[in-house]
Design an enzyme around this catalytic site. Structure first.
Site, PDB file in Angstrom:
ATOM      1  N   ASP A 112      -2.211  -1.037   5.773  1.00  0.00           N
ATOM      2  CA  ASP A 112      -2.538  -0.532   7.106  1.00  0.00           C
ATOM      3  C   ASP A 112      -4.011  -0.221   7.285  1.00  0.00           C
ATOM      4  OD1 ASP A 112      -2.703   1.628   5.430  1.00  0.00           O
ATOM      5  OD2 ASP A 112      -1.517   2.985   6.671  1.00  0.00           O
ATOM      6  N   ASP A 159       0.852  -1.173   0.000  1.00  0.00           N
ATOM      7  CA  ASP A 159       0.000   0.000   0.000  1.00  0.00           C
ATOM      8  C   ASP A 159       0.900   1.239   0.000  1.00  0.00           C
ATOM      9  OD1 ASP A 159      -2.337   1.552   0.223  1.00  0.00           O
ATOM     10  OD2 ASP A 159      -2.107   1.650   2.395  1.00  0.00           O
ATOM     11  N   ASP A 192      -7.359  -2.838   3.126  1.00  0.00           N
ATOM     12  CA  ASP A 192      -6.280  -3.776   2.810  1.00  0.00           C
ATOM     13  C   ASP A 192      -6.509  -5.172   3.401  1.00  0.00           C
ATOM     14  OD1 ASP A 192      -4.675  -1.810   1.482  1.00  0.00           O
ATOM     15  OD2 ASP A 192      -4.120  -1.018   3.445  1.00  0.00           O
TER      16      ASP A 192
END
Length: 902
Positions: free
Chosen positions: A643, A327, A647
């Site tokens: 995070d 990410d 996700d």
């Protein structure tokens, strides 16, 4: 109900939900709808019960063989053998049960996240209720600091901004409005909706609840997390295939032993005992313990390098990783907006330092720190910094030894930049109190504040906002000496465009010094002076670029998957080197893909695009899942970092999910296999290095233990085939297996990493555990052990020794050869020991303990009785030493010749 409330007008939403946009629902209707729709909570999940978890530990082919062997030895009255066998099984079960992953914890974290108080209007009365009590049609009231308790359609707002980063990956708070949007608008761009689990950062609003519980967007993610089954690690898969192969081979040899013995006229019960002895001897009982201990040591080493592992097999998986998907927000970047550049009519300045800590400096064009006190108090730099600090409601304060910021991230960035130069809002407003303000809105695109100016006897006005909106307010620009200078809008736009092209967000500031402190928006246009522009970005972490380079050198592909805009993602990717040095790729061509472009691809075209691209922007949680699955289908071992709530499904789908410990949501942490305590992407590189070392040590143990177990089985088999006395008894085989596995084999878990471990390519995911070089080495050492034990046993008999003395020689010869061979297994790729002969002192200690145990087995009367051994003379020890040295020489020669990659 409609799935597309963002495509309906407020009037249509109100009619559809049969509610009132002013008074909300009455209590009786709320009760009826609660019965119809249920509570506003995510459904619970049924986890594995205790019995099922226990069965999971037993369900292994090698365990079946051990249990069967234990049952047979019990029936035959072999109490010692049976006790040892069942003890091995019990230890393995207990260790596995303790290490069982709590897979449903991610769902529990999601349920906790959406439990929050909610302010509603019911029957015209404002009241606070638990979020579980919300029903579709409830009228929600929102203000800064609130966590949104359900999905809702806005019906009114005042400068409402919502942080949706945990849900969508958008790094900046989203400005909300009531505008009707096209039906295909993705979740991240639905500005007229607010979603459960997101955070209001500024303004107020009223919204009609349209989805609750499992029907919300976070509920959809909950379903995705629950539907994704944990992927077996490469080690788990290979050990399963390895166990199946060994089971078939061992049972075949045992059956052959039994049949041959019976055909030769031996008693069936004796032959059954011999077959069990062969099976027990050939099974590497210490393998499971070695795997657990080696992985546990890897976990400890990773923890020291700030990576906390939640499941043991993950340690090895890291060493096999071929693709790392990360990410952007909070992983590659700090997740804290930071001012990087300040432009004023009198010069340009660079700001050092990152994040919400006011540590850093302003540097002029020559790189020298700026002394703001030396600047004209009426100059543009001070005015620009003051405007950034006072035009907003963000705060920055020192609390418990650390800096704590609150408010809109953009405003915090400007407050921090001003603080680096010694300018604070509190200090300025202490002498220039705020008298009035014009709040920021999506329509006006700027904010202005008026302050009393005691020194000037009137007022002073500051403004900040988009470059276009601020230029409309300005009739000139502020010169270095405080004088008014002509304004060149095209030149200002050119500077702003240059910074925007670097992926930076650009805001402009302005000041008006004359007049009173009364603020009338109608008189602001063309009444102010431009003081400057600030360019900011959520910056990449400083250690990310070197980590990306190290991963590339290790043969690992790094990709970015984010819900943010493509331009922002690409800018960060360029800065960390993610888009550099890709052979065969034109600059940027095919390396950056967004969600809509991915949706248009199918089949092989999709897989090729996924393989080629390095950045995936504006993707949804469902698309992240599909991306991970596509990479896995192409034979990759995929690690995914993240995070946010968005996700979590991909973290569960990946071969290894990695969450951020500081900035990550609890949902992401519980869905992940590993948590980085420092939120630093570079820690992954360290974890990969440790993972490769763990797999090396596991391979060394297998290379060491297979030949010894195979040789033990062959000793029994050859004796039966030739119809001679057994050189080693079943009880003695168990002694060899259990003592050497603990005192010798487990010591390989402490081996240091070999040099150059991060310059090797990743181990091919489909490479079996039983490679040809391993089988070749197994055959060679097994033959040496078989020949040595057989020759030693019969040599001792020829010297007049008893069966017990000859067997004692054979047992000690077996152990001595294993000990010498162990030192040869410390490096599979080079001649000699990595780090020197004393770099693993545990191995030396283990060898000493094993030597003492062998002396006890040979000379202690109680051991002689229990294991049917007998004392031997010095001539026997010379024969044992000669066999051990000869084996070491042969293995060293084989290693020098080279037998391929294990």
């Amino acid at each position: 109900m409609s799935e597309n409330h963002h495509g309906l007008s407020v009037h249509e939403v109100v009619l559809l939900l049969e509610t009132d946009p002013r008074d909300g629902l009455d209590d009786s209707e709320v009760a009826r709808r609660r019965g119809q729709f249920g509570e506003n909570r995510l459904p619970g999940a049924r986890g594995n019960g205790t019995l099922r978890r226990v069965w999971g530990q037993v369900n292994n082919p090698l365990i079946y063989v051990l249990l069967a062997a234990g049952a047979v030895t019990t029936y035959l009255g072999e109490a010692v053998d049976a006790t040892v066998i069942f003890g091995v099984v019990l230890v393995n079960m207990v260790v596995g049960f303790i290490q069982e992953s709590r897979a449903e914890s991610a769902l529990d974290a999601l349920r906790t996240m959406v439990t929050t108080p909610a302010t509603v209007v019911r029957a015209g009365r404002r009241q606070t209720v638990p979020s579980e009590d919300l029903v579709p049609g409830d009228l929600l009231l929102l203000e800064a600091g609130d966590r949104v308790p359900a999905d809702a359609r806005l019906v009114a707002h005042a400068e409402l901004r919502v942080d949706e980063s945990a849900l969508t990956g958008e790094s900046e708070p989203v400005t909300k409005n009531e505008t009707v949007l096209p039906i295909p608008t993705p979740v991240a761009d639905r500005s007229n909706m607010v979603y459960s689990g997101t955070l209001v950062t500024a303004g107020t609003g009223a919204a009609v609840t349209v989805k609750t519980g499992a029907e919300t967007e976070i509920g959809q993610i909950h379903r995705l997390v629950g539907s994704v089954r944990g992927v077996e690690t490469p080690l788990t898969q290979k050990l399963a295939r390895f166990s199946a192969f060994l089971t078939v081979a061992i049972l075949a040899l045992a059956a052959l032993t039994f049949v041959v013995g019976v055909v030769r006229g031996e008693h069936p019960a004796d032959m059954f005992t011999a077959a069990v002895a062969l099976a027990v001897g050939a099974i590497p009982e210490g393998l499971q313990a070695a795997v657990t201990v080696t992985l546990a040591i890897g976990v400890s080493r990773m923890a020291r390098r700030r990576a906390v592992v939640r499941r043991l097999p993950v340690v090895e998986t890291l060493g096999s990783t071929t693709v790392i998907c990360s990410d952007k927000t909070g992983t590659f970047t700090e997740n804290q907006m930071t001012v990087l550049h300040v432009w004023t009519p009198s010069g340009s300045y660079a700001a050092t330092g990152t994040g919400y800590t006011p540590e850093g400096q302003l540097l002029d064009a020559s790189g020298r720190p700026v002394d703001l006190a030396a600047h004209d108090a009426g100059g543009p730099l001070r005015a620009a910094l003051v405007a950034g600090a006072v035009c907003g409601d963000a705060t920055l304060a020192l609390h418990d030894g650390g800096w704590r910021a609150s408010g809109d991230p953009t405003e915090i960035a400007m407050v921090v930049a001003a603080a680096k130069a010694g300018v604070t809002r509190e200090e300025f407003e202490g002498t220039h109190p705020r008298a009035a303000s014009v709040p920021f809105s999506s329509e006006r695109q700027f904010m202005a504040t008026a302050h009393h100016d005691p020194a000037g006897g009137g007022g002073i006005v500051f403004a900040k906002g988009s470059v276009e909106s601020i230029l409309r307010l300005c009739s000139g620009r502020l010169g270095a000496d405080g004088a008014v200078q002509p304004l060149d809008p095209e030149a200002v736009h050119a500077v702003a465009a240059g910074r925007a092209g670097e992926g930076l967000r650009v805001l402009a500031t302005a000041v008006r010094r004359q007049g009173d402190a009364v603020l009338d928006e109608a008189f602001l246009p063309e009444s102010m002076l431009l003081t400057g522009m600030v360019a900011m970005q959520d910056p990449p972490r400083t250690a990310v670029a070197p980590a990306v380079r190290a991963c590339r050198e290790a043969g690992i592909t790094v990709k970015m998957i984010t819900g943010d805009h493509a331009a922002t993602a690409a800018a960060i990717a360029h800065r960390v080197g993610l888009l550099d040095g890709e052979p065969g790729h034109a600059a940027g061509q095919g390396l950056v893909l967004n969600g809509p472009a991915l949706e248009a691809l199918e089949g092989a075209d999709y897989d090729r695009a996924v393989e080629r691209a390095r950045v995936f922007a504006r993707v949804s949680p469902e698309q992240k899942l599909r991306l991970i699955a596509s990479m896995q289908s192409q034979g990759n071992v995929v690690a995914m970092t993240g995070d946010g709530v968005n996700d979590a499904p991909a973290l569960r789908q990946a071969d290894i999910g990695i969450a951020m410990g500081r900035g990550g949501t609890e949902v992401a942490k519980e869905a992940a296999d590993m948590v980085l305590t420092d939120d630093d992407f570079s820690t992954i590189e360290a974890a990969v290095e440790e993972g490769r070392g763990v797999f090396d040590n596991l391979t060394k143990f297998i290379v060491w233990t297979l030949p010894t177990n195979m040789a033990e089985g062959l000793v029994i088999l050859v004796a039966i085939l030739l119809g001679t006395t057994l050189p080693i008894l079943p009880t003695q085989i168990l002694w060899i297996n259990m003592t050497t596995a603990v005192a010798l084999g487990l010591m390989l878990a402490f081996e240091p990493k070999e040099p150059g471990i991060m310059t090797r390519q990743p181990r091919e995911p489909d490479r079996p555990l039983l490679t040809w070089p391993l089988l070749r080495r197994t055959g060679l050492v097994s033959a040496l052990l078989l020949a040595g034990a057989w020759a030693g046993f019969h040599w001792a008999l020829g010297q007049g020794a008893s069966d017990a003395e000859a067997r004692t020689l054979a047992v000690n010869l077996f152990v001595a050869v294993e000990a010498v061979y162990l030192f040869g297994c410390r490096s599979l790729r080079r001649f000699g020991q990595p780090g020197g002969p004393f770099s693993n002192r545990w191995l030396i200690l283990g060898a000493a303990v094993q030597a003492v145990a062998q002396l006890a087995l040979t000379y202690v009367p109680a051991m002689n009785t229990l294991f049917q051994t007998a004392p031997i003379g010095w001539q026997a020890w010379l024969a044992i030493l000669a066999a051990a040295v000869a084996t070491g020489v042969v293995v060293a020669a084989d290693k020098r010749v080279g037998s391929g990659e294990f």
